[in-house]
Scaffold this motif. Structure first.
Motif, PDB file in Angstrom:
ATOM      1  N   PRO A 259       0.798  -1.235   0.000  1.00 47.78           N
ATOM      2  CA  PRO A 259       0.000   0.000   0.000  1.00 47.78           C
ATOM      3  C   PRO A 259       0.827   1.280   0.000  1.00 47.78           C
ATOM      4  O   PRO A 259       0.399   2.289  -0.566  1.00 47.78           O
ATOM      5  N   ALA A 260       2.006   1.274   0.628  1.00 44.21           N
ATOM      6  CA  ALA A 260       2.817   2.496   0.730  1.00 44.21           C
ATOM      7  C   ALA A 260       3.843   2.614  -0.389  1.00 44.21           C
ATOM      8  O   ALA A 260       4.850   3.315  -0.230  1.00 44.21           O
ATOM      9  N   LEU A 261       3.601   1.986  -1.529  1.00 41.30           N
ATOM     10  CA  LEU A 261       4.599   1.980  -2.598  1.00 41.30           C
ATOM     11  C   LEU A 261       4.919   3.396  -3.097  1.00 41.30           C
ATOM     12  O   LEU A 261       6.073   3.671  -3.473  1.00 41.30           O
ATOM     13  N   MET A 262       3.951   4.298  -3.113  1.00 43.51           N
ATOM     14  CA  MET A 262       4.247   5.675  -3.531  1.00 43.51           C
ATOM     15  C   MET A 262       5.310   6.288  -2.618  1.00 43.51           C
ATOM     16  O   MET A 262       6.265   6.921  -3.086  1.00 43.51           O
ATOM     17  N   ASP A 263       5.156   6.096  -1.309  1.00 45.70           N
ATOM     18  CA  ASP A 263       6.138   6.618  -0.355  1.00 45.70           C
ATOM     19  C   ASP A 263       7.488   5.928  -0.527  1.00 45.70           C
ATOM     20  O   ASP A 263       8.532   6.560  -0.374  1.00 45.70           O
ATOM     21  N   ASP A 264       7.451   4.631  -0.824  1.00 47.03           N
ATOM     22  CA  ASP A 264       8.709   3.895  -1.002  1.00 47.03           C
ATOM     23  C   ASP A 264       9.469   4.388  -2.228  1.00 47.03           C
ATOM     24  O   ASP A 264      10.693   4.566  -2.189  1.00 47.03           O
ATOM     25  N   LEU A 265       8.759   4.609  -3.315  1.00 43.10           N
ATOM     26  CA  LEU A 265       9.414   5.116  -4.520  1.00 43.10           C
ATOM     27  C   LEU A 265      10.032   6.490  -4.273  1.00 43.10           C
ATOM     28  O   LEU A 265      11.173   6.754  -4.669  1.00 43.10           O
ATOM     29  N   LEU A 266       9.279   7.358  -3.598  1.00 41.62           N
ATOM     30  CA  LEU A 266       9.799   8.690  -3.317  1.00 41.62           C
ATOM     31  C   LEU A 266      11.017   8.613  -2.400  1.00 41.62           C
ATOM     32  O   LEU A 266      12.022   9.321  -2.617  1.00 41.62           O
ATOM     33  N   ALA A 267      10.960   7.757  -1.376  1.00 42.13           N
ATOM     34  CA  ALA A 267      12.100   7.609  -0.465  1.00 42.13           C
ATOM     35  C   ALA A 267      13.329   7.093  -1.204  1.00 42.13           C
ATOM     36  O   ALA A 267      14.456   7.538  -0.953  1.00 42.13           O
ATOM     37  N   ALA A 268      13.124   6.150  -2.113  1.00 37.02           N
ATOM     38  CA  ALA A 268      14.242   5.622  -2.890  1.00 37.02           C
ATOM     39  C   ALA A 268      14.855   6.715  -3.757  1.00 37.02           C
ATOM     40  O   ALA A 268      16.087   6.848  -3.839  1.00 37.02           O
ATOM     41  N   LEU A 269      14.022   7.501  -4.412  1.00 34.03           N
ATOM     42  CA  LEU A 269      14.532   8.583  -5.255  1.00 34.03           C
ATOM     43  C   LEU A 269      15.330   9.591  -4.429  1.00 34.03           C
ATOM     44  O   LEU A 269      16.399  10.060  -4.848  1.00 34.03           O
ATOM     45  N   ARG A 270      14.839   9.916  -3.256  1.00 31.85           N
ATOM     46  CA  ARG A 270      15.556  10.871  -2.404  1.00 31.85           C
ATOM     47  C   ARG A 270      16.895  10.302  -1.947  1.00 31.85           C
ATOM     48  O   ARG A 270      17.912  11.019  -1.897  1.00 31.85           O
ATOM     49  N   ALA A 271      16.913   9.019  -1.597  1.00 30.72           N
ATOM     50  CA  ALA A 271      18.161   8.397  -1.149  1.00 30.72           C
ATOM     51  C   ALA A 271      19.189   8.350  -2.275  1.00 30.72           C
ATOM     52  O   ALA A 271      20.383   8.591  -2.065  1.00 30.72           O
ATOM     53  N   ILE A 272      18.734   8.048  -3.472  1.00 28.97           N
ATOM     54  CA  ILE A 272      19.636   8.007  -4.630  1.00 28.97           C
ATOM     55  C   ILE A 272      20.182   9.408  -4.908  1.00 28.97           C
ATOM     56  O   ILE A 272      21.374   9.594  -5.161  1.00 28.97           O
ATOM     57  N   HIS A 273      19.312  10.410  -4.848  1.00 29.41           N
ATOM     58  CA  HIS A 273      19.736  11.785  -5.092  1.00 29.41           C
ATOM     59  C   HIS A 273      20.723  12.252  -4.021  1.00 29.41           C
ATOM     60  O   HIS A 273      21.745  12.901  -4.327  1.00 29.41           O
ATOM     61  N   LYS A 274      20.440  11.940  -2.771  1.00 28.52           N
ATOM     62  CA  LYS A 274      21.329  12.317  -1.664  1.00 28.52           C
ATOM     63  C   LYS A 274      22.724  11.744  -1.864  1.00 28.52           C
ATOM     64  O   LYS A 274      23.725  12.359  -1.462  1.00 28.52           O
ATOM     65  N   SER A 275      22.803  10.579  -2.496  1.00 31.34           N
ATOM     66  CA  SER A 275      24.085   9.913  -2.711  1.00 31.34           C
ATOM     67  C   SER A 275      24.800  10.389  -3.977  1.00 31.34           C
ATOM     68  O   SER A 275      25.863   9.863  -4.326  1.00 31.34           O
ATOM     69  N   GLY A 276      24.203  11.351  -4.673  1.00 32.40           N
ATOM     70  CA  GLY A 276      24.831  11.878  -5.873  1.00 32.40           C
ATOM     71  C   GLY A 276      24.720  10.971  -7.076  1.00 32.40           C
ATOM     72  O   GLY A 276      25.529  11.053  -8.001  1.00 32.40           O
ATOM     73  N   LEU A 277      23.697  10.102  -7.078  1.00 33.70           N
ATOM     74  CA  LEU A 277      23.509   9.143  -8.162  1.00 33.70           C
ATOM     75  C   LEU A 277      22.240   9.469  -8.941  1.00 33.70           C
ATOM     76  O   LEU A 277      21.454  10.339  -8.550  1.00 33.70           O
TER      77      LEU A 277
END
Length: 287
Positions: A259-277
């Motif tokens: 059910p929380a897949l929208m939040d998971d996708l957004l969290a993944a994108l933020r983590a990738i961006h934070k890492s400079g990827l």
């Protein structure tokens, strides 16, 4: 004309200019009425002035921010990424078993988003989110879930996602016979090819568990690599397996159709961006 009458006329002429000046002064100090308000005589005043700012183009009020947890809200939260570099393709070495990778062996500044299972929940907004935000995703599907909800997964596929193999029953494979494991992997590959018109080439063992029979059966079913992960994402929270709490180049993030897949996708994108990827597609790198 008598002299007395002449003097009266001269006095009247002398007073007349003063009366005109007094009248003009009174008009100049007459109160001005706001636009549209009645004048003292009950009719709109001819002396009414334009409202402040008249003659300038009115500005529209700023648009309200999107409501939280709506698709526009999620889209507004997506970070800006640099374009993914041209992929350096990795070709797994042929052998009796497929390699098992926790990360794609590349030094390019990319990371990979993967979504597993498919039977539990399929938030409708995910399709538009992936399409509008251009999120590259690999879906490791169980074949019964794919058969039951084919249209949903085809819409994600049309938005840029790719379907790969996650067995039939999502059972733990280690310790099972080679024949059993081959049935689970080959049977899922056959069904997914029938549903989507393309045979999977990547495999994720359920729970990440495997033995030699697992990797051999995967090879014999046409898989070229088995994929594990380095980070998991659930309920909008990224769980790292390293103390640096950064996604490293080539690493794979795991989430599920929940059910929380929208939040998971957004969290993944933020983590990738934070890492400079930048997010990239597994299938562009492993062939």
């Amino acid at each position: 004309m008598s002299s007395h009458r002449a003097r009266r006329v001269r006095r009247a002429l002398a007073v007349f200019p003063a009366l005109i000046l007094l009248a003009l002064t009174a008009c100049a100090h007459e109160p001005r009425h706001a636009l549209g308000s009645p004048s003292a005589g009950g009719a709109p005043s001819s002396s009414a002035a334009s409202s402040p700012g008249a003659g300038t183009t009115p500005t529209s009020p700023p648009s309200p921010p999107p409501a939280p947890k709506t698709l526009p809200w999620y889209l507004a939260q997506v970070p800006d990424f640099p374009p993914a570099p041209p992929p350096q393709v990795v070709r797994p070495t042929p052998g009796p078993t497929v390699p098992l990778w926790f990360r794609v062996p590349t030094d390019q500044k990319v990371a990979f988003i993967t979504i597993d299972d498919g039977g539990l929940a399929r938030p409708p907004a995910v399709i538009d989110f992936i399409r509008e935000a251009h999120i590259p995703v690999t879906m490791f599907l169980n074949s019964p879930a794919a058969a039951a909800h084919t249209d949903y997964f085809k819409q994600i596929e049309a938005a840029g996602g790719v379907v790969e193999n996650h067995t039939i029953t999502h059972t733990s494979l280690p310790g099972r016979s080679y024949a059993y494991q081959k049935h689970e992997i080959c049977g899922a590959a056959d069904k997914l090819e029938q549903l989507f018109g393309k045979r999977p080439t990547l495999f994720r063992p359920p729970f990440g568990e495997r033995d030699t029979n697992t990797l051999k059966a995967a090879r014999d079913c046409g898989m070229i690599a088995a994929l594990h992960w380095r980070e998991t994402v659930d309920k909008g929270k990224v769980r790292y397996q390293t103390p640096t709490k950064l996604v490293k180049p080539g690493e794979i993030l795991l989430m599920h159709f929940r059910p929380a897949l929208m939040d998971d996708l957004l969290a993944a994108l933020r983590a990738i961006h934070k890492s400079g990827l930048t997010p990239a597609l597994l299938e562009d790198y492993i062939r």
